[in-house]
Motif scaffolding. Structure first.
Motif, PDB file in Angstrom:
ATOM      1  N   ILE A  39       0.838  -1.210   0.000  1.00 52.64           N
ATOM      2  CA  ILE A  39       0.000   0.000   0.000  1.00 52.64           C
ATOM      3  C   ILE A  39       0.865   1.250   0.000  1.00 52.64           C
ATOM      4  O   ILE A  39       0.604   2.213  -0.727  1.00 52.64           O
ATOM      5  CB  ILE A  39      -0.948  -0.011   1.220  1.00 52.64           C
ATOM      6  CG1 ILE A  39      -1.974  -1.150   1.074  1.00 52.64           C
ATOM      7  CG2 ILE A  39      -1.654   1.324   1.374  1.00 52.64           C
ATOM      8  CD1 ILE A  39      -2.847  -1.347   2.290  1.00 52.64           C
ATOM      9  N   ALA A  40       1.931   1.242   0.824  1.00 49.79           N
ATOM     10  CA  ALA A  40       2.840   2.388   0.861  1.00 49.79           C
ATOM     11  C   ALA A  40       3.508   2.596  -0.491  1.00 49.79           C
ATOM     12  O   ALA A  40       3.666   3.735  -0.961  1.00 49.79           O
ATOM     13  CB  ALA A  40       3.886   2.182   1.951  1.00 49.79           C
ATOM     14  N   VAL A  51       3.842   5.515  -5.594  1.00 50.98           N
ATOM     15  CA  VAL A  51       3.704   5.591  -7.057  1.00 50.98           C
ATOM     16  C   VAL A  51       2.623   6.586  -7.437  1.00 50.98           C
ATOM     17  O   VAL A  51       2.771   7.365  -8.383  1.00 50.98           O
ATOM     18  CB  VAL A  51       3.386   4.185  -7.615  1.00 50.98           C
ATOM     19  CG1 VAL A  51       3.030   4.270  -9.096  1.00 50.98           C
ATOM     20  CG2 VAL A  51       4.563   3.248  -7.407  1.00 50.98           C
ATOM     21  N   GLY A  52       1.506   6.558  -6.660  1.00 48.32           N
ATOM     22  CA  GLY A  52       0.423   7.509  -6.936  1.00 48.32           C
ATOM     23  C   GLY A  52       0.869   8.946  -6.774  1.00 48.32           C
ATOM     24  O   GLY A  52       0.528   9.816  -7.590  1.00 48.32           O
ATOM     25  N   HIS A  89       2.361  14.066  -9.011  1.00 47.06           N
ATOM     26  CA  HIS A  89       3.337  15.153  -9.177  1.00 47.06           C
ATOM     27  C   HIS A  89       3.718  15.327 -10.642  1.00 47.06           C
ATOM     28  O   HIS A  89       3.851  16.452 -11.137  1.00 47.06           O
ATOM     29  CB  HIS A  89       4.579  14.842  -8.336  1.00 47.06           C
ATOM     30  CG  HIS A  89       5.661  15.868  -8.477  1.00 47.06           C
ATOM     31  ND1 HIS A  89       5.572  17.133  -7.932  1.00 47.06           N
ATOM     32  CD2 HIS A  89       6.874  15.816  -9.116  1.00 47.06           C
ATOM     33  CE1 HIS A  89       6.667  17.810  -8.211  1.00 47.06           C
ATOM     34  NE2 HIS A  89       7.462  17.036  -8.944  1.00 47.06           N
ATOM     35  N   TYR A  90       3.853  14.207 -11.339  1.00 46.63           N
ATOM     36  CA  TYR A  90       4.185  14.270 -12.765  1.00 46.63           C
ATOM     37  C   TYR A  90       3.065  14.940 -13.556  1.00 46.63           C
ATOM     38  O   TYR A  90       3.316  15.792 -14.424  1.00 46.63           O
ATOM     39  CB  TYR A  90       4.434  12.859 -13.290  1.00 46.63           C
ATOM     40  CG  TYR A  90       4.592  12.786 -14.783  1.00 46.63           C
ATOM     41  CD1 TYR A  90       5.776  13.186 -15.399  1.00 46.63           C
ATOM     42  CD2 TYR A  90       3.544  12.324 -15.586  1.00 46.63           C
ATOM     43  CE1 TYR A  90       5.914  13.130 -16.781  1.00 46.63           C
ATOM     44  CE2 TYR A  90       3.677  12.262 -16.956  1.00 46.63           C
ATOM     45  CZ  TYR A  90       4.866  12.660 -17.558  1.00 46.63           C
ATOM     46  OH  TYR A  90       4.994  12.609 -18.924  1.00 46.63           O
ATOM     47  N   ALA A  91       1.800  14.541 -13.242  1.00 50.79           N
ATOM     48  CA  ALA A  91       0.660  15.150 -13.957  1.00 50.79           C
ATOM     49  C   ALA A  91       0.570  16.646 -13.677  1.00 50.79           C
ATOM     50  O   ALA A  91       0.308  17.446 -14.587  1.00 50.79           O
ATOM     51  CB  ALA A  91      -0.632  14.442 -13.538  1.00 50.79           C
TER      52      ALA A  91
END
Length: 287
Positions: free
Chosen positions: A246-247, A252-253, A258-260
Motif C-alpha cells: 500500500i505504501a 507511485v500515486g 506530481h508528474y501530472a
C-alpha cells in the motif's frame, strides 16, 4: 584358467574393499551424560479419531531461533528407532548430530501403553536406566542414526537436532503413525505467498500457548510422500507486506500525481509562451 583366477581374485578384492568401506561408515555415538528432562514438553498425544488410543508419534518442536528442533517420540512397544538428522536433506552438522538425549521409558512387557502410564513418565525427574546403543551409518545413501534397545520399550524418547537457520523445516517421514510439527509462538504457515506445508497436513490446530500444530497421519499419506517440508513466517508478515505494498502504491500515486501536475504547469507555461510569440509576430507585421 589363469585369467579366470585373476578375475575371481579381483572380484574378491573389490568385495573386501566395499565391505570395509561400509563398515567404516558405521560408527557408535556415545552420550556422555543424560539430557535435561525440563527442556522438553512430554505431551500425551491421543488420536481422537481412534478412540483415544496411543500410537507411535513423533513431534517436532521448532524453536524460535531457527537453529534447533526438539524431537519427542511416543514409543509403544518399540525396540528400534531410526533418526534422520537434518543434514540428510542438506542441513545440520556431522559432528555431534544428536544432543540432550532423554529416555523416559520402561520395558514394554512390564508396563501398559495407557495415557496414565505416559502421564506418570512425564512427571519423572530422572531418566530411565536401560541399556541401548546409538549408531550412525549410511542407509540408502542417507545418514541415519539407529537407536536400539535389547528389548521393546514403551515411553518417551526425546533429543535435539541442529537445523539450518532458516524459517523452513524439512525432514524425512519418520516411522510413526502420527507426525506432528509445532511451530514457534507467533509463527504460522498456510499462505502460498509466504510459505505452506507440503504435503498438506491432515489437521491444523492451535494449542494453549497459541502455537500452530500441524498433524500428518502416516497411513493416509502416499508412498511417494517420503519427505515433509514446512515453510513458516511471523503472523505479522502478511500485514506488513500488505502495508508495504500500500505504501509503495501510494508512493507511485504521488509520483504520478506530481508528474501530472508538473506536466500541466509546463503546458500552461508553454501556452503563455506561444501567446507571447504570436503577439510578437502580429506586432511585427503591423510595423
Amino acid at each position: 584358467m589363469r585369467i579366470r583366477t585373476k578375475i575371481v581374485f579381483m572380484f574378491l578384492a573389490l568385495l573386501v574393499v566395499l565391505v570395509s568401506g561400509c563398515m567404516d561408515q558405521k560408527k557408535e555415538i556415545v552420550v556422555d551424560e543424560p539430557g535435561n528432562i525440563s527442556n522438553y514438553e512430554f505431551e500425551v498425544f491421543l488420536n481422537e479419531s481412534s478412540n483415544q488410543t496411543l500410537a507411535n508419534t513423533t513431534t517436532y518442536y521448532l524453536l524460535e531461533d531457527n537453529t534447533k528442533v526438539q524431537v519427542v517420540n511416543i514409543a509403544v512397544n518399540t525396540s528400534k528407532l531410526e533418526i534422520y538428522p537434518p543434514e540428510t536433506l542438506g542441513g545440520g552438522r556431522e559432528e555431534n548430530p544428536i544432543q540432550n538425549f532423554v529416555l523416559l521409558v520402561e520395558p514394554a512387557n512390564e508396563t501398559t501403553a495407557a495415557p496414565q502410564t505416559f502421564e506418570e513418565l512425564s512427571r519423572r525427574n530422572e531418566t530411565s536406566d536401560l541399556n541401548y546403543t546409538l549408531t550412525q551409518e549410511i542407509s540408502r545413501n542417507m545418514k541415519v542414526i539407529n537407536l536400539e534397545f535389547k528389548e521393546p520399550v514403551t515411553g518417551f524418547i526425546a533429543y535435539t537436532l541442529e537445523i539450518p537457520g532458516t524459517q523452513g523445516f524439512a525432514f524425512l517421514k519418520p516411522n510413526s503413525e502420527f507426525i506432528r510439527v509445532v511451530l514457534p509462538e507467533g509463527y504460522v504457515t498456510g499462505n502460498r505467498v509466504f510459505g505452506i506445508a507440503r504435503p498438506e497436513p491432515a489437521n491444523v490446530t492451535v494449542d494453549e500457548k497459541g502455537r500452530q500444530n500441524l498433524l500428518w497421519i502416516s497411513s493416509k499419506m502416499g508412498e511417494r510422500e517420503e519427505a515433509i517440508q514446512v515453510k513458516y513466517y511471523t503472523k505479522s508478515a502478511p500485514l506488513l507486506f500488505s502495508a508495504a505494498i500500500i505504501a509503495l502504491l501510494c508512493g507511485v500515486g504521488l509520483v504520478l500525481l506530481h508528474y501530472a501536475r508538473s506536466r500541466k504547469e509546463l503546458e500552461s507555461v508553454r501556452g503563455i509562451f506561444e501567446l507571447e510569440k504570436e503577439y510578437d509576430q502580429r506586432h511585427r507585421r503591423r510595423k
